[in-house]
Design an enzyme around this catalytic site. Structure first.
Site, PDB file in Angstrom:
ATOM      1  N   GLY A 208       0.842  -1.214   0.000  1.00 47.20           N
ATOM      2  CA  GLY A 208       0.000   0.000   0.000  1.00 47.20           C
ATOM      3  C   GLY A 208       0.858   1.237   0.000  1.00 47.20           C
ATOM      4  CG  ASN A 209      -0.115   4.631  -1.546  1.00 50.09           C
ATOM      5  OD1 ASN A 209      -0.831   5.472  -1.036  1.00 50.09           O
ATOM      6  ND2 ASN A 209      -0.466   3.960  -2.643  1.00 50.09           N
ATOM      7  CG  HIS A 210       2.859   6.660   3.751  1.00 52.44           C
ATOM      8  ND1 HIS A 210       2.741   5.922   4.900  1.00 52.44           N
ATOM      9  CD2 HIS A 210       4.120   6.463   3.303  1.00 52.44           C
ATOM     10  CE1 HIS A 210       3.887   5.315   5.149  1.00 52.44           C
ATOM     11  NE2 HIS A 210       4.742   5.623   4.179  1.00 52.44           N
ATOM     12  CB  SER A 211      -2.824   8.036  -0.514  1.00 53.37           C
ATOM     13  OG  SER A 211      -3.981   8.788  -0.763  1.00 53.37           O
ATOM     14  CB  ALA A 276      -1.370   7.217  -3.995  1.00 55.01           C
TER      15      ALA A 276
END
Ligand code: PMT
Length: 401
Positions: A208-211, A276
């Protein structure tokens, strides 16, 4: 300027209520039709007689008319209004609004209103700073309400600080600005992506990512507040969205986001891809939790579909496609490459090199990049960045005509 606009003014029981007749007068002088709903406590601070005289309408406060027992419909008031402005809003009313408690006519009207709602909180400085109040305001903002933040100054308690209701003249200006824009995107269908995507590795892990989703949610709210019908395809996030003109399509993976966007692309007038999206996903996610075994573990990844690029390739004439670029170096150069390779009309560039920009923050610092020009904006709240993006898109649409 406000000719023909229907404005419902809600008043709750705070000392600043005495200033509301001035707001009502300004609205009436500008041509608006005004009705007032007030809580029983508000009547201790300003009389219904003053307000009914200024508005030319009866003032609503009780669920029933005590004289003849007839029912006052909260639904009717909420449907009548183009805009519901509640000023002042006390800490108690903020708490009740956040939790859906409808124990007076004003709160029941709020819960059933379909129009945009503006809130002008007013209270003592310590009440305003209390985490309960700040959390209530944050939640109400996330529900799509527009907050007119209080200013600093002398308070009724004799203390000095934040919590003083914004002056009626400034509330009036905010109403004028808002209604000048409110129909800018009427009849337009807007598709927006926001948040991260989660690509499963096994049943407990993902890439995943930090969005946080905030940037895209703010964009969705601006378009919805300006008359558009918005579909928000939203990856996994802690944030909630509740706006009558925003249809929410929650998704988890890039492939799900891709499919949702493809299904809507042909009928959308404006598409803003702020999510993102993971560029790669595990080829074969395990259906059982992967056990710790060897020193190294290799995952085979495959490319995800590029949603923005696919939309760019299939763009119809008159459609507006906006992409984002999140860069760490050579930002403008890379964003310009994205503008052409992805077939977008506008790229919103944000760089992780700028403090307060990008993931998670409530602020962002962006540049708006088109084939013709690059416009650098300063650091500002994401809600204001969203307004700038909507303004830019509007200017570009006008040029197409
Ligand atoms: O959600 P917040 O915490 O508020 O943070 C906002 C944000 C930083 C996520 C946002 O402002 C932002 O920059 N979004 C785009 C992030 C990104 O993935 O950038 P990119 O440069 O990798 O992608 C370029 C564009 O292609 C983006 O419009 C992206 O949505 C799109 N894309 C990317 C990959 C893919 N498979 N499909 C796509 O459509």
């Amino acid at each position: 300027m406000l000719k023909g606009k229907k404005i419902l003014v809600g008043i709750t029981g705070g000392i600043a209520a005495y200033k509301i007749p001035l707001l009502v007068r300004l609205l009436r002088k500008a041509g608006a039709e005004v009705k007032v709903v007030m809580t029983p406590a508000a009547k201790d601070f300003v009389t219904p007689l003053t307000l009914s005289t200024l508005t030319g309408h009866p003032v609503w406060s009780d669920f029933f008319n005590p004289a003849d027992g007839s029912w006052h419909s909260h639904v009717e008031l909420g449907l009548w209004a183009d805009l519901f402005v509640i000023a002042p809003v006390t800490a108690t009313t903020l708490g009740k609004m956040h939790h859906g408690i409808a124990d007076n006519l004003l709160l029941a009207t709020y819960l059933s209103a379909r129009c945009p709602v503006m809130l002008a909180p007013a209270m003592d400085l310590d009440m305003y700073k209390h985490p309960s109040t700040t959390n209530n305001i944050k939640a109400l903002e996330q529900y799509g309400n527009i907050i007119i933040a209080p200013g600093s100054g002398e308070l009724a308690s004799g203390l000095c600080g934040e919590g003083r209701m914004e002056e009626p003249e400034n509330i009036f200006q905010r109403i004028k600005d808002f209604l000048a824009f409110d129909k800018m995107f009427e009849g337009k269908k807007v598709l927006i992506t926001a948040g991260p995507t989660y690509e499963p590795i096994d049943p407990v892990r993902f890439i995943g990512n930090h969005s946080s989703g905030r940037m895209g949610i703010e964009i969705a709210k601006v378009f919805a507040n300006r008359g558009a019908k918005v579909t928000l395809v939203l990856g996994p996030t802690q944030l909630s969205v509740n706006h009558p003109s925003i249809e929410l399509l929650p998704v988890t993976t890039a492939v799900e986001m891709f499919e949702a966007c493809m299904a809507l692309s042909q009928t959308s007038d404006i598409m803003v891809m702020s999510a993102a999206v993971a560029d790669y996903r595990p080829l074969k996610p395990s259906d059982k939790k992967i056990k710790k075994q060897d020193e190294n573990l290799s995952l085979e990844l495959v490319k995800n579909p590029d949603i923005l690029k696919t939309l760019g390739r299939n763009k119809k004439s008159g459609q507006m496609l906006v992409g984002f670029a999140l860069e760490t170096d050579n930002a403008v150069e890379n964003a310009r490459i994205k503008l052409t390779t992805k077939g977008a009309d506008l790229i919103v560039l944000n760089s992780l090199a700028d403090e307060g920009a990008g993931f998670g923050h409530n602020t962002n610092k962006v540049s708006l990049i088109t084939a013709e020009a690059t416009e650098h904006l300063p650091l500002m709240p994401k809600s204001e960045v969203a307004a700038h993006i909507a303004d830019k898109i509007n200017r570009m649409l006008l040029q197409l005509q």
